[in-house]
Design a protein around this motif. Structure first.
Motif, mmCIF file in Angstrom:
data_model
loop_
_atom_site.group_PDB
_atom_site.id
_atom_site.type_symbol
_atom_site.label_atom_id
_atom_site.label_comp_id
_atom_site.label_asym_id
_atom_site.label_seq_id
_atom_site.Cartn_x
_atom_site.Cartn_y
_atom_site.Cartn_z
ATOM 1 N N ARG A 80 -7.850 2.220 1.728
ATOM 2 C CA ARG A 80 -7.425 2.494 0.356
ATOM 3 C C ARG A 80 -7.152 3.976 0.155
ATOM 4 O O ARG A 80 -6.280 4.362 -0.616
ATOM 5 N N ALA A 84 -11.936 5.091 -3.688
ATOM 6 C CA ALA A 84 -11.708 4.271 -2.496
ATOM 7 C C ALA A 84 -13.008 3.698 -1.949
ATOM 8 O O ALA A 84 -13.046 2.572 -1.455
ATOM 9 N N LEU A 134 0.823 -1.192 0.000
ATOM 10 C CA LEU A 134 0.000 0.000 0.000
ATOM 11 C C LEU A 134 0.864 1.252 0.000
ATOM 12 O O LEU A 134 0.548 2.226 -0.655
#
Length: 142
Positions: free
Chosen positions: A72, A17, A6
């Motif tokens: 995210r 997201a 990530l």
């Protein structure tokens, strides 16, 4: 093909997201505004436990997807408590809105405080357990 960490990825924007949680919320809404006679009636008990379990699971997944969206977006696997509270409150308000719409506007459907409570509990569990589930998925993918 190696999976990027990530930290190696560019953070997703808010809408990208939260696309999975938004899509899931739309699916919940569509299912909940269908007339009652269009749905399967599975009822083995006096209290409709199957329905409550479904609400718990559906809103638990919504809470989990919202936490995943924040991961995210910001790269934080376990959001701050204020963010978790916001997610649970949004899920609760969404569940209450659906119950009001069912009660007032959908033929053969009725709003239920029990369903709203199950929505809340599902969202709470999904939100609280999401960091553990996402950590497990992250470990499996590595």
């Amino acid at each position: 093909m190696a999976t990027k960490k990530l930290s190696d990825r560019k953070p997703a924007g808010f809408f990208v997201a939260h696309l999975p949680s938004g899509t899931w919320a739309l699916a919940i809404f569509i299912l909940c505004i269908l007339p009652g006679d269009a749905l399967l009636n599975i009822d083995f008990w006096t209290i409709d436990w199957e329905d409550k379990a479904a609400h718990l699971g559906v809103f638990g997944l919504l809470g989990l997807l919202m936490v995943w969206g924040e991961w995210r977006r910001k790269g934080i696997l376990n959001p701050r408590p204020a963010v978790k509270v916001m997610i649970v409150v949004l899920c609760l308000l969404f569940g209450m809105l659906i119950e009001i719409i069912q009660n007032e506007f959908i033929p053969t459907r009725y709003g239920s405080a029990g369903d709203a409570i199950a929505d809340f509990l599902g969202a709470l569990l999904g939100t609280l357990l999401a960091p553990y589930a996402l950590r497990l998925v992250k470990k499996i993918r590595q």
